[in-house]
Design a protein around this motif. Sequence first.
Motif, PDB file in Angstrom:
ATOM      1  N   ASP A 372      37.324  52.625  47.026  1.00  0.00           N
ATOM      2  CA  ASP A 372      38.614  52.028  47.358  1.00  0.00           C
ATOM      3  C   ASP A 372      39.310  51.450  46.135  1.00  0.00           C
ATOM      4  N   ARG A 373      38.814  51.755  44.960  1.00  0.00           N
ATOM      5  CA  ARG A 373      39.398  51.332  43.686  1.00  0.00           C
ATOM      6  C   ARG A 373      39.327  49.819  43.475  1.00  0.00           C
ATOM      7  N   HIS A 374      38.294  49.195  44.053  1.00  0.00           N
ATOM      8  CA  HIS A 374      38.007  47.794  43.738  1.00  0.00           C
ATOM      9  C   HIS A 374      37.071  47.759  42.534  1.00  0.00           C
ATOM     10  N   VAL A 375      37.245  46.774  41.684  1.00  0.00           N
ATOM     11  CA  VAL A 375      36.381  46.647  40.514  1.00  0.00           C
ATOM     12  C   VAL A 375      35.068  45.980  40.925  1.00  0.00           C
ATOM     13  N   LEU A 376      33.985  46.731  40.825  1.00  0.00           N
ATOM     14  CA  LEU A 376      32.656  46.195  41.125  1.00  0.00           C
ATOM     15  C   LEU A 376      32.081  45.444  39.927  1.00  0.00           C
ATOM     16  N   ALA A 377      32.328  45.961  38.740  1.00  0.00           N
ATOM     17  CA  ALA A 377      31.752  45.375  37.528  1.00  0.00           C
ATOM     18  C   ALA A 377      32.588  45.824  36.335  1.00  0.00           C
ATOM     19  N   GLY A 378      32.486  45.062  35.274  1.00  0.00           N
ATOM     20  CA  GLY A 378      33.180  45.421  34.050  1.00  0.00           C
ATOM     21  C   GLY A 378      32.465  44.843  32.851  1.00  0.00           C
ATOM     22  N   ASP A 388      36.560  36.468  31.079  1.00  0.00           N
ATOM     23  CA  ASP A 388      37.190  35.771  32.202  1.00  0.00           C
ATOM     24  C   ASP A 388      38.157  36.691  32.931  1.00  0.00           C
ATOM     25  N   ALA A 389      38.900  37.490  32.176  1.00  0.00           N
ATOM     26  CA  ALA A 389      39.833  38.427  32.799  1.00  0.00           C
ATOM     27  C   ALA A 389      39.089  39.489  33.604  1.00  0.00           C
ATOM     28  N   ILE A 390      37.930  39.915  33.104  1.00  0.00           N
ATOM     29  CA  ILE A 390      37.104  40.875  33.843  1.00  0.00           C
ATOM     30  C   ILE A 390      36.619  40.253  35.147  1.00  0.00           C
ATOM     31  N   GLN A 391      36.145  39.021  35.083  1.00  0.00           N
ATOM     32  CA  GLN A 391      35.670  38.357  36.289  1.00  0.00           C
ATOM     33  C   GLN A 391      36.804  38.126  37.279  1.00  0.00           C
ATOM     34  N   ASP A 392      37.988  37.824  36.774  1.00  0.00           N
ATOM     35  CA  ASP A 392      39.143  37.633  37.659  1.00  0.00           C
ATOM     36  C   ASP A 392      39.450  38.910  38.439  1.00  0.00           C
ATOM     37  N   LEU A 412      45.056  43.125  31.202  1.00  0.00           N
ATOM     38  CA  LEU A 412      44.137  43.180  32.342  1.00  0.00           C
ATOM     39  C   LEU A 412      44.674  42.376  33.529  1.00  0.00           C
ATOM     40  N   SER A 413      45.390  41.319  33.252  1.00  0.00           N
ATOM     41  CA  SER A 413      45.944  40.495  34.328  1.00  0.00           C
ATOM     42  C   SER A 413      47.061  41.209  35.070  1.00  0.00           C
ATOM     43  N   ASP A 414      47.600  42.289  34.476  1.00  0.00           N
ATOM     44  CA  ASP A 414      48.700  43.024  35.089  1.00  0.00           C
ATOM     45  C   ASP A 414      48.277  44.360  35.678  1.00  0.00           C
ATOM     46  N   VAL A 415      47.000  44.657  35.640  1.00  0.00           N
ATOM     47  CA  VAL A 415      46.529  45.947  36.160  1.00  0.00           C
ATOM     48  C   VAL A 415      46.779  46.030  37.660  1.00  0.00           C
TER      49      VAL A 415
END
Length: 415
Positions: A372-378, A388-392, A412-415
């Motif tokens: 579903d295009r959710h970020v599981l990990a980065g 912090d941006a990855i965790q957000d 990353l905050s605008d992805v």
Amino acid sequence: MSDADQQPIVIVGASLAGATAAGELRNDGWTGGIVLIGSETRLPYERPPLSKGVLLGKDETDVAQLHDQQWYDDNKIDLLLGKTVTSIDAAGHTVTLDDGSQVSYGKLLIATGSRVRRLDVPGSDLAGIHYLRTAEESQALDDAYVAKPRVVVVGAGWIGLESASAARERGSEVTVVEPQSTALASVLGEEVGGLFAEFHRQHGVQFRFDTGVEGFEGTDKVTGVRLSGGEVIPADLVVVGVGVQPNTELAAEAGIEVATRENGSGIVTGSDLKTSVADVYAAGDVVRWDHPLFGRSVRVEHWQNAKDSGAAAAKAMLGQEVAHDAIPYFFTDQFDLGMEYAGEIPRGTLYQVVLRGDPKSGAYFAFWLDDDRHVLAGMHVNNWDTIDAIQDLIRSGKQVDPARLADPSVELSDV
């Protein structure tokens, strides 16, 4: 919670999680007794320096120590070191030590951590075969690296790669043997794991993938590693890093619910880190807790979780409302590569890997997206101040556009 008529809070495991919990109890106002029990004779320490600065010969093992003795004295924390808890009487609220003595508790925290998995193959008891978990093992390996021996590392996980990079930086020939198809395959997958393998090759590390170990050669000391198929790789020193297993036996024998290995292992708790038995909690490597953000149980074997869960368990034992929702985090340093990773990918999950930046440049990102295009990990490599941006992104639960995520020109905050 009133302290006046309370039994002490007992912490089994003088680990990072255990010592963190003890400190948090005092910070949050607990004035009753705290008893911290550990099998090692050293003051509690953290493990990351043991596979990093110490192996490079840059640091002494004392750098890993959390606090000096004065800190424990000042905080009235009763340290029982060199003592092992052999049983828990949950009904009687006591623990029994290996010297036969008993300690009563009002609340109990189990922070017994993990132990290394050991290879059971011919020659596994030869001198020169090292594992890396304790401060003593780290010091022994550091001492052995001084001679620039020919090193074979068994296992291309985090410990294996950190041990390999340290040995190579100190002038050793290094070969890594791994039964999976590439480095870190079970953690990062083949694509990103392959990037780490190639990075190590560029620094002179050799790999034997899809290869197991049948045994070790030598009479009194290891001289070679016999691979599946019969080939023998000469070795003056072997480092085995094939994972760890949580120390759940004490809990299981006390009737506390423990997950089976097939279900991920660990002491089972809710998001408040309470076990199935009244007044008993768990923290650190050993706990498998219901993660309120992920909606499933997780067990995490990394440094940050020991700190986070130790602090959360302390608050829970003091009666505060706790929902331990920290996003799993870890880091590694290998040669000139620094990496931070956040998130958790359930076993068996199908995912899409999105790379941001060019790995050949030495600085890039990798993200793992579900269907579903959710970020599981980065993770980032040499892109500091971005975790912090990855965790957000993970915590937001929002769908992302893979093309925008891969585009370095998009914040990353605008992805």
